[in-house]
Motif scaffolding. Structure first.
Motif, PDB file in Angstrom:
ATOM      1  N   TYR A 149      -0.239   4.556   9.458  1.00  0.00           N
ATOM      2  CA  TYR A 149       0.002   3.623  10.609  1.00  0.00           C
ATOM      3  C   TYR A 149       0.957   4.425  11.503  1.00  0.00           C
ATOM      4  O   TYR A 149       0.661   4.121  12.816  1.00  0.00           O
ATOM      5  CB  TYR A 149       0.760   2.451  10.057  1.00  0.00           C
ATOM      6  CG  TYR A 149      -0.089   1.307   9.348  1.00  0.00           C
ATOM      7  CD1 TYR A 149      -1.303   1.181   9.807  1.00  0.00           C
ATOM      8  CD2 TYR A 149       0.490   0.730   8.235  1.00  0.00           C
ATOM      9  CE1 TYR A 149      -2.173   0.390   8.787  1.00  0.00           C
ATOM     10  CE2 TYR A 149      -0.303  -0.136   7.364  1.00  0.00           C
ATOM     11  CZ  TYR A 149      -1.461  -0.407   7.817  1.00  0.00           C
ATOM     12  OH  TYR A 149      -2.554  -1.064   6.965  1.00  0.00           O
TER      13      TYR A 149
ATOM     14  N   PHE B 255      -5.662  -5.799   7.945  1.00  0.00           N
ATOM     15  CA  PHE B 255      -5.994  -4.450   7.536  1.00  0.00           C
ATOM     16  C   PHE B 255      -5.841  -4.365   5.672  1.00  0.00           C
ATOM     17  O   PHE B 255      -4.897  -4.552   5.155  1.00  0.00           O
ATOM     18  CB  PHE B 255      -4.640  -3.390   7.674  1.00  0.00           C
ATOM     19  CG  PHE B 255      -4.585  -3.432   9.547  1.00  0.00           C
ATOM     20  CD1 PHE B 255      -5.307  -2.233  10.057  1.00  0.00           C
ATOM     21  CD2 PHE B 255      -3.677  -3.902  10.195  1.00  0.00           C
ATOM     22  CE1 PHE B 255      -5.291  -2.024  11.292  1.00  0.00           C
ATOM     23  CE2 PHE B 255      -3.510  -3.635  11.562  1.00  0.00           C
ATOM     24  CZ  PHE B 255      -4.407  -2.827  12.040  1.00  0.00           C
TER      25      PHE B 255
ATOM     26  N   GLN C 165      -8.579 -11.431  -1.124  1.00  0.00           N
ATOM     27  CA  GLN C 165      -8.087 -12.692  -1.120  1.00  0.00           C
ATOM     28  C   GLN C 165      -8.950 -13.540  -2.253  1.00  0.00           C
ATOM     29  O   GLN C 165      -9.896 -13.262  -2.770  1.00  0.00           O
ATOM     30  CB  GLN C 165      -8.451 -13.495   0.097  1.00  0.00           C
ATOM     31  CG  GLN C 165      -8.051 -13.007   1.506  1.00  0.00           C
ATOM     32  CD  GLN C 165      -6.520 -13.256   1.546  1.00  0.00           C
ATOM     33  OE1 GLN C 165      -6.240 -14.510   1.321  1.00  0.00           O
ATOM     34  NE2 GLN C 165      -5.769 -12.253   1.888  1.00  0.00           N
TER      35      GLN C 165
ATOM     36  N   GLY D 165      -1.994 -10.883   6.215  1.00  0.00           N
ATOM     37  CA  GLY D 165      -1.738 -10.034   4.964  1.00  0.00           C
ATOM     38  C   GLY D 165      -1.085  -8.775   5.328  1.00  0.00           C
ATOM     39  O   GLY D 165      -1.368  -7.749   5.020  1.00  0.00           O
TER      40      GLY D 165
ATOM     41  N   PRO E 251       0.799  -1.304  -0.097  1.00  0.00           N
ATOM     42  CA  PRO E 251       0.200   0.071   0.106  1.00  0.00           C
ATOM     43  C   PRO E 251       0.820   1.205   0.054  1.00  0.00           C
ATOM     44  O   PRO E 251       0.219   2.411   0.072  1.00  0.00           O
ATOM     45  CB  PRO E 251      -0.624  -0.180   1.263  1.00  0.00           C
ATOM     46  CG  PRO E 251       0.004  -0.939   2.205  1.00  0.00           C
ATOM     47  CD  PRO E 251       1.025  -1.753   1.324  1.00  0.00           C
TER      48      PRO E 251
ATOM     49  N   ASP F  19      -0.251 -18.911   3.155  1.00  0.00           N
ATOM     50  CA  ASP F  19      -1.214 -18.539   2.423  1.00  0.00           C
ATOM     51  C   ASP F  19      -2.178 -18.635   3.678  1.00  0.00           C
ATOM     52  O   ASP F  19      -2.469 -19.427   4.560  1.00  0.00           O
ATOM     53  CB  ASP F  19      -1.725 -19.550   1.572  1.00  0.00           C
ATOM     54  CG  ASP F  19      -2.983 -19.375   0.627  1.00  0.00           C
ATOM     55  OD1 ASP F  19      -3.703 -18.532   1.230  1.00  0.00           O
ATOM     56  OD2 ASP F  19      -3.544 -20.292  -0.064  1.00  0.00           O
ATOM     57  N   ALA F  20      -3.246 -17.377   3.810  1.00  0.00           N
ATOM     58  CA  ALA F  20      -4.105 -17.287   4.856  1.00  0.00           C
ATOM     59  C   ALA F  20      -5.140 -18.199   4.815  1.00  0.00           C
ATOM     60  O   ALA F  20      -5.744 -18.609   5.896  1.00  0.00           O
ATOM     61  CB  ALA F  20      -4.582 -15.899   4.730  1.00  0.00           C
TER      62      ALA F  20
ATOM     63  N   ASP G 137       2.129 -12.977   5.358  1.00  0.00           N
ATOM     64  CA  ASP G 137       1.436 -12.718   3.956  1.00  0.00           C
ATOM     65  C   ASP G 137       2.045 -13.945   3.018  1.00  0.00           C
ATOM     66  O   ASP G 137       3.062 -14.497   3.160  1.00  0.00           O
ATOM     67  CB  ASP G 137       2.340 -11.359   3.807  1.00  0.00           C
ATOM     68  CG  ASP G 137       1.605 -10.461   2.590  1.00  0.00           C
ATOM     69  OD1 ASP G 137       1.065  -9.592   3.028  1.00  0.00           O
ATOM     70  OD2 ASP G 137       1.581 -10.959   1.651  1.00  0.00           O
TER      71      ASP G 137
ATOM     72  N   GLN H  40       7.450  -9.293  -0.251  1.00  0.00           N
ATOM     73  CA  GLN H  40       7.272  -8.288   1.009  1.00  0.00           C
ATOM     74  C   GLN H  40       7.430  -8.769   2.387  1.00  0.00           C
ATOM     75  O   GLN H  40       7.933  -7.977   3.264  1.00  0.00           O
ATOM     76  CB  GLN H  40       5.564  -8.043   1.086  1.00  0.00           C
ATOM     77  CG  GLN H  40       5.361  -7.196  -0.337  1.00  0.00           C
ATOM     78  CD  GLN H  40       3.949  -6.634  -0.082  1.00  0.00           C
ATOM     79  OE1 GLN H  40       3.709  -5.586   0.519  1.00  0.00           O
ATOM     80  NE2 GLN H  40       2.688  -7.280  -0.374  1.00  0.00           N
TER      81      GLN H  40
HETATM   82  C1  SAM Z   1      -3.533  -4.203   0.123  1.00  0.00           C
HETATM   83  S1  SAM Z   1      -2.410  -5.306   1.002  1.00  0.00           S
HETATM   84  C2  SAM Z   1      -2.533  -4.781   2.553  1.00  0.00           C
HETATM   85  C3  SAM Z   1      -1.347  -4.936   3.265  1.00  0.00           C
HETATM   86  C4  SAM Z   1      -0.902  -4.546   4.773  1.00  0.00           C
HETATM   87  N1  SAM Z   1      -2.252  -5.112   5.704  1.00  0.00           N
HETATM   88  C5  SAM Z   1      -1.024  -2.950   4.794  1.00  0.00           C
HETATM   89  O1  SAM Z   1      -2.311  -2.331   5.097  1.00  0.00           O
HETATM   90  O2  SAM Z   1      -0.020  -2.366   4.846  1.00  0.00           O
HETATM   91  C6  SAM Z   1      -3.007  -6.923   0.798  1.00  0.00           C
HETATM   92  C7  SAM Z   1      -2.125  -7.936   1.224  1.00  0.00           C
HETATM   93  O3  SAM Z   1      -2.704  -9.251   1.404  1.00  0.00           O
HETATM   94  C8  SAM Z   1      -1.500 -10.305   1.095  1.00  0.00           C
HETATM   95  N2  SAM Z   1      -2.473 -11.460   0.625  1.00  0.00           N
HETATM   96  C9  SAM Z   1      -3.297 -11.770  -0.595  1.00  0.00           C
HETATM   97  N3  SAM Z   1      -3.710 -12.921  -0.563  1.00  0.00           N
HETATM   98  C10 SAM Z   1      -3.002 -13.490   0.519  1.00  0.00           C
HETATM   99  C11 SAM Z   1      -3.143 -14.677   1.031  1.00  0.00           C
HETATM  100  N4  SAM Z   1      -3.779 -15.702   0.451  1.00  0.00           N
HETATM  101  N5  SAM Z   1      -2.448 -14.906   2.194  1.00  0.00           N
HETATM  102  C12 SAM Z   1      -1.824 -14.172   2.881  1.00  0.00           C
HETATM  103  N6  SAM Z   1      -1.530 -12.812   2.300  1.00  0.00           N
HETATM  104  C13 SAM Z   1      -2.328 -12.629   1.313  1.00  0.00           C
HETATM  105  C14 SAM Z   1      -1.081  -9.346  -0.423  1.00  0.00           C
HETATM  106  O4  SAM Z   1       0.043  -9.954  -0.538  1.00  0.00           O
HETATM  107  C15 SAM Z   1      -0.910  -8.087   0.323  1.00  0.00           C
HETATM  108  O5  SAM Z   1       0.322  -7.791   1.096  1.00  0.00           O
END
Ligand code: SAM
Length: 349
Positions: free
Chosen positions: A149, A242, A248, A178, A141, A226-227, A201, A206
Motif C-alpha cells: 500500500y 481490497f 465474506q 473490510g 494481510p 458487518d458489511a 471491518d 483490527q
Molecule cells: C483479507 S483481509 C483484507 C484486509 C484489508 N482490506 C487489506 O487489504 O489490508 C479481509 C478483511 O475482511 C474483513 N471481513 C470479513 N468479513 C467481514 C464482514 N462481514 N464485515 C466486515 N468486514 C469483514 C476481515 O476481518 C478482514 O479484515
C-alpha cells in the motif's frame, strides 16, 4: 525410471526443499539475520553478533542459505554474504521484499490441524482461530500489504482507475470495506486530505489497531460493523474493497449493500484475484498454486466457518463479474493492477 517419473521425483525434492526454505526465510526475517547481512560479508559469529542471536543456530541456518543459493560463502575468509541481487527480495521496506509473506504462510500453517479436521467433519476454521498464530508481522494481510500500500496504493491501484485520483483530490466520501488494520485508509487519508475516509471491518481487534495508528489523521475514522448490514445512509462517493469480498460469509448481500450505499455517479472499486473461474485456464499460471493454497488455508475456510458461501480467493474474474452485475452494477470494467495476481473491478453506478 521413466523420464516422467524421474522428473517428478526431482520436482518432489525441489518442492520439499522449497517448503523448508520458506521456513528458513521466515526464521531469517524474524530474527533479523537478513537485515544484519546487508551490512556486508560476515562470519557466522559476526552475523550472529550483529543480529544478537546464538552463533550455532546461525551457522546451521547459513548452511541452508548457502546450499539453497540464497547466500554466498567465501571459503578463504569463511565469510557469508547476501548478494546485492537477492537483498531487495529479503530485506528492506519496499514491496519487493517477499520475506514477510513467509510469516503469513507460517501463521496459516499453524491452523492446519483444524483445517484438516474440516476435511472430514465439514465446517470451517473461524478467523478467531488464526489469532494465536498471528502477531505483529504475521497478521493477515500482514507486513507485506503494508509495504504494498505504501508503495503502490496511490500511484498503482488508485491511479489505474480513470478519474479516481482527481475525484479524491477534490474531496470525496470514501468507504474502505473490510479495511483490516487500516493500512490503505492511512495511506489514502494522507495522500488526499480533502477526502474523508471511513474504514469498516467486523474484527474489533483490527479496528482498534487501525484507530491507534491513525490518531494523527483527522480525515480517517474506523467502525466495527458487518458489511452484510451496511446501511444505505450515509452514502459514499467511492467504496473500495481490497481483497475483502471473496471471504465474506454472504458476498452477494454485501455487494447489494455496497451498490445501495453509493451516491448517484458513485464508484465501487474491488481489488481481487486476477485468475479465471475455470481451473483449467489457470493451469500454467505461476502464481496459481500459491493462491489456491492460500485460498484453501484462509479465505475459503473462514467463510465456511460462518456457514457462508466459501467462494475462496480463486472465485475468478468471470464469477466475480457475474455477481457484481447481479448486485446492480451493469457495467463492470476489469483493469490490471500493479500486482500480477490482482485486478481491479471498477463498477460505476
Ligand atoms: C483479507 S483481509 C483484507 C484486509 C484489508 N482490506 C487489506 O487489504 O489490508 C479481509 C478483511 O475482511 C474483513 N471481513 C470479513 N468479513 C467481514 C464482514 N462481514 N464485515 C466486515 N468486514 C469483514 C476481515 O476481518 C478482514 O479484515
Amino acid at each position: 525410471m521413466t523420464d516422467d517419473r524421474a522428473a517428478f521425483a526431482e520436482r518432489m525434492v525441489a518442492t520439499l526443499t522449497g517448503g523448508a526454505m520458506t521456513l528458513m526465510i521466515s526464521v531469517g526475517y524474524r530474527t533479523g539475520l537478513f537485515e544484519a547481512a546487508v551490512a556486508g560479508p560476515a562470519t557466522s559469529a559476526e552475523l550472529a553478533e550483529r543480529a544478537g542471536v546464538h552463533e550455532r543456530y546461525v551457522r546451521e541456518w547459513l548452511g541452508a542459505m548457502v546450499t539453497g543459493g540464497f547466500f554466498d560463502h567465501d571459503p578463504r575468509t569463511d565469510r557469508y554474504s547476501l548478494p546485492d541481487a537477492h537483498a531487495p527480495f529479503l530485506t528492506g521496506e519496499t514491496a519487493a521484499n517477499l520475506a514477510p509473506m513467509t510469516s503469513m504462510l507460517r501463521a496459516f500453517g499453524g491452523a492446519l490441524p483444524e483445517l484438516e479436521r474440516c476435511f472430514t467433519e465439514g465446517g470451517g476454521v473461524p478467523h478467531a482461530a488464526f489469532r494465536p498464530h498471528f502477531d505483529a508481522v504475521g497478521a493477515v494481510p500482514g507486513d507485506s500489504w503494508r509495504r504494498i500500500y505504501e508503495e503502490q496504493l496511490v500511484d498503482g491501484f488508485l491511479a489505474a482507475v480513470p478519474g479516481l485520483v482527481d475525484r479524491l483530490r477534490a474531496g470525496a466520501a470514501v468507504l474502505d470495506l473490510g479495511c483490516g488494520s487500516g493500512h490503505a485508509v492511512r495511506v489514502a487519508a494522507r495522500a488526499f486530505p480533502a477526502s474523508r475516509f471511513t474504514g469498516l471491518d467486523i474484527d474489533a481487534e483490527q479496528v482498534a489497531t487501525a484507530r491507534a495508528a491513525t490518531e494523527d489523521l483527522p480525515n480517517a475514522t474506523f467502525v466495527v460493523a458487518d458489511a452484510a448490514a451496511l446501511p444505505a445512509d450515509p452514502a459514499y462517493d467511492v467504496i473500495v474493497a481490497f481483497d475483502a469480498i471473496h471471504d465474506q460469509q454472504d458476498p452477494d448481500e454485501v455487494l447489494r449493500r455496497v451498490r445501495a450505499a453509493l451516491v448517484p455517479g458513485g464508484v465501487f472499486v474491488m481489488v481481487d484475484a486476477k485468475f479465471s473461474s475455470d481451473l483449467d485456464k489457470n493451469v500454467g499460471h505461476p502464481l496459481a498454486p500459491l493462491c489456491y493454497a492460500i485460498s484453501l488455508m484462509y479465505c475459503t475456510t473462514v467463510s465456511l466457518a460462518e456457514g457462508g458461501a466459501g467462494l475462496g480467493a480463486m472465485w475468478g474474474i468471470e464469477r466475480a463479474s457475474d455477481m457484481l452485475r447481479a448486485a446492480g452494477f451493469p457495467d463492470v470494467v476489469v483493469l490490471d493492477s500493479p500486482r500480477a495476481q490482482n485486478c481491479l473491478f471498477v463498477c460505476s453506478t
